[in-house]
Write a protein that holds these residues in place. Structure first.
Motif, PDB file in Angstrom:
ATOM      1  N   PRO A  32     -22.828  13.523 -10.270  1.00  0.00           N
ATOM      2  CA  PRO A  32     -23.776  14.640 -10.371  1.00  0.00           C
ATOM      3  C   PRO A  32     -25.176  14.310  -9.832  1.00  0.00           C
ATOM      4  N   ILE A  33     -25.506  13.044  -9.671  1.00  0.00           N
ATOM      5  CA  ILE A  33     -26.802  12.683  -9.084  1.00  0.00           C
ATOM      6  C   ILE A  33     -26.795  12.982  -7.582  1.00  0.00           C
ATOM      7  N   ILE A  34     -25.662  12.737  -6.941  1.00  0.00           N
ATOM      8  CA  ILE A  34     -25.528  12.981  -5.506  1.00  0.00           C
ATOM      9  C   ILE A  34     -25.160  14.448  -5.245  1.00  0.00           C
ATOM     10  N   TYR A  35     -24.272  14.997  -6.078  1.00  0.00           N
ATOM     11  CA  TYR A  35     -23.811  16.378  -5.959  1.00  0.00           C
ATOM     12  C   TYR A  35     -24.075  17.086  -7.290  1.00  0.00           C
ATOM     13  N   PRO A  36     -25.197  17.820  -7.412  1.00  0.00           N
ATOM     14  CA  PRO A  36     -25.574  18.430  -8.693  1.00  0.00           C
ATOM     15  C   PRO A  36     -24.493  19.289  -9.356  1.00  0.00           C
ATOM     16  N   LYS A  37     -23.645  19.935  -8.583  1.00  0.00           N
ATOM     17  CA  LYS A  37     -22.573  20.744  -9.181  1.00  0.00           C
ATOM     18  C   LYS A  37     -21.344  19.910  -9.504  1.00  0.00           C
ATOM     19  N   SER A  38     -21.371  18.647  -9.157  1.00  0.00           N
ATOM     20  CA  SER A  38     -20.314  17.681  -9.458  1.00  0.00           C
ATOM     21  C   SER A  38     -18.908  18.215  -9.168  1.00  0.00           C
ATOM     22  N   PRO A  39     -18.620  18.516  -7.896  1.00  0.00           N
ATOM     23  CA  PRO A  39     -17.301  19.064  -7.562  1.00  0.00           C
ATOM     24  C   PRO A  39     -16.177  18.034  -7.729  1.00  0.00           C
ATOM     25  N   THR A  40     -14.976  18.553  -7.824  1.00  0.00           N
ATOM     26  CA  THR A  40     -13.773  17.727  -7.864  1.00  0.00           C
ATOM     27  C   THR A  40     -13.172  17.714  -6.462  1.00  0.00           C
ATOM     28  N   VAL A  41     -12.852  16.522  -5.967  1.00  0.00           N
ATOM     29  CA  VAL A  41     -12.307  16.368  -4.614  1.00  0.00           C
ATOM     30  C   VAL A  41     -11.036  15.532  -4.674  1.00  0.00           C
ATOM     31  N   THR A  42      -9.996  16.007  -4.003  1.00  0.00           N
ATOM     32  CA  THR A  42      -8.754  15.254  -3.877  1.00  0.00           C
ATOM     33  C   THR A  42      -8.755  14.542  -2.535  1.00  0.00           C
ATOM     34  N   LEU A  43      -8.562  13.251  -2.582  1.00  0.00           N
ATOM     35  CA  LEU A  43      -8.445  12.420  -1.389  1.00  0.00           C
ATOM     36  C   LEU A  43      -6.963  12.101  -1.247  1.00  0.00           C
ATOM     37  N   ARG A  44      -6.327  12.648  -0.207  1.00  0.00           N
ATOM     38  CA  ARG A  44      -4.882  12.487  -0.029  1.00  0.00           C
ATOM     39  C   ARG A  44      -4.593  11.619   1.196  1.00  0.00           C
ATOM     40  N   PHE A  45      -3.773  10.600   0.960  1.00  0.00           N
ATOM     41  CA  PHE A  45      -3.338   9.685   2.015  1.00  0.00           C
ATOM     42  C   PHE A  45      -1.885  10.010   2.328  1.00  0.00           C
ATOM     43  N   GLY A  46      -1.602  10.469   3.525  1.00  0.00           N
ATOM     44  CA  GLY A  46      -0.237  10.810   3.911  1.00  0.00           C
ATOM     45  C   GLY A  46       0.352   9.773   4.845  1.00  0.00           C
ATOM     46  N   GLY A  47       1.646   9.544   4.719  1.00  0.00           N
ATOM     47  CA  GLY A  47       2.318   8.569   5.575  1.00  0.00           C
ATOM     48  C   GLY A  47       1.784   7.172   5.369  1.00  0.00           C
ATOM     49  N   VAL A  48       1.733   6.733   4.121  1.00  0.00           N
ATOM     50  CA  VAL A  48       1.182   5.407   3.787  1.00  0.00           C
ATOM     51  C   VAL A  48       2.127   4.316   4.289  1.00  0.00           C
ATOM     52  N   PHE A  49       1.593   3.430   5.121  1.00  0.00           N
ATOM     53  CA  PHE A  49       2.394   2.337   5.673  1.00  0.00           C
ATOM     54  C   PHE A  49       2.575   1.196   4.660  1.00  0.00           C
ATOM     55  N   ASN A  50       1.544   0.896   3.872  1.00  0.00           N
ATOM     56  CA  ASN A  50       1.622  -0.174   2.874  1.00  0.00           C
ATOM     57  C   ASN A  50       1.886   0.439   1.487  1.00  0.00           C
ATOM     58  N   GLU A  51       2.931   1.224   1.423  1.00  0.00           N
ATOM     59  CA  GLU A  51       3.285   1.996   0.226  1.00  0.00           C
ATOM     60  C   GLU A  51       3.486   1.123  -1.014  1.00  0.00           C
ATOM     61  N   ASP A  52       4.126  -0.023  -0.869  1.00  0.00           N
ATOM     62  CA  ASP A  52       4.389  -0.877  -2.033  1.00  0.00           C
ATOM     63  C   ASP A  52       3.094  -1.330  -2.702  1.00  0.00           C
ATOM     64  N   SER A  53       2.158  -1.847  -1.923  1.00  0.00           N
ATOM     65  CA  SER A  53       0.916  -2.332  -2.519  1.00  0.00           C
ATOM     66  C   SER A  53       0.063  -1.187  -3.058  1.00  0.00           C
ATOM     67  N   VAL A  54       0.078  -0.042  -2.405  1.00  0.00           N
ATOM     68  CA  VAL A  54      -0.683   1.121  -2.880  1.00  0.00           C
ATOM     69  C   VAL A  54      -0.095   1.643  -4.184  1.00  0.00           C
ATOM     70  N   SER A  55       1.224   1.734  -4.271  1.00  0.00           N
ATOM     71  CA  SER A  55       1.835   2.230  -5.516  1.00  0.00           C
ATOM     72  C   SER A  55       1.613   1.246  -6.665  1.00  0.00           C
ATOM     73  N   ARG A  56       1.604  -0.061  -6.397  1.00  0.00           N
ATOM     74  CA  ARG A  56       1.299  -1.051  -7.444  1.00  0.00           C
ATOM     75  C   ARG A  56      -0.151  -0.913  -7.917  1.00  0.00           C
TER      76      ARG A  56
END
Length: 115
Positions: A32-56
């Motif tokens: 909220p200091i950077i964004y006063p309305k404090s929005p919610t943002v989804t960061l989506r990674f598609g086609g993850v190559f290092n899927e095992d380490s990311v899921s862990r």
């Protein structure tokens, strides 16, 4: 050129999921200091190559969840890797979370969706 639209420093991680098909999503409530309305943002990674380490990494976050009222983690940094050039279909992103450390996610697609 691949770029991150929002500043995630000090954002609260609301949810972290991986799957079902080589994808991962991190949902943040922005600072909220950077964004006063404090929005919610989804960061989506598609086609993850290092899927095992990311899921862990995501499993370790979810296994350590405190409760429904608390954020899963505080974001330290999210940035495109500057040492390895990213391009469409071949993207390298550093995700750093307090307590959980840092991971480099290698994916085909990166999207940011503001709720």
């Amino acid at each position: 050129m691949i770029a991150i639209q929002y500043k995630y420093h000090d954002a609260g991680l609301v949810t972290a999921t991986s799957g079902p098909r080589r994808e991962a999503s991190l949902v943040f409530k922005l600072c909220p200091i950077i964004y006063p309305k404090s929005p919610t943002v989804t960061l989506r990674f598609g086609g993850v190559f290092n899927e095992d380490s990311v899921s862990r990494f995501i499993s370790s976050i979810n296994d350590d969840a405190v409760g429904e009222d608390a954020y899963l983690a505080r974001c330290d940094t999210i940035q495109i890797d500057t040492k390895v050039p990213s391009k469409d279909g071949d993207i390298f992103v550093f995700v750093g979370l307090d307590y959980f450390g840092q991971i480099r996610i290698h994916c085909q697609h990166l999207t940011e969706l503001k709720a």
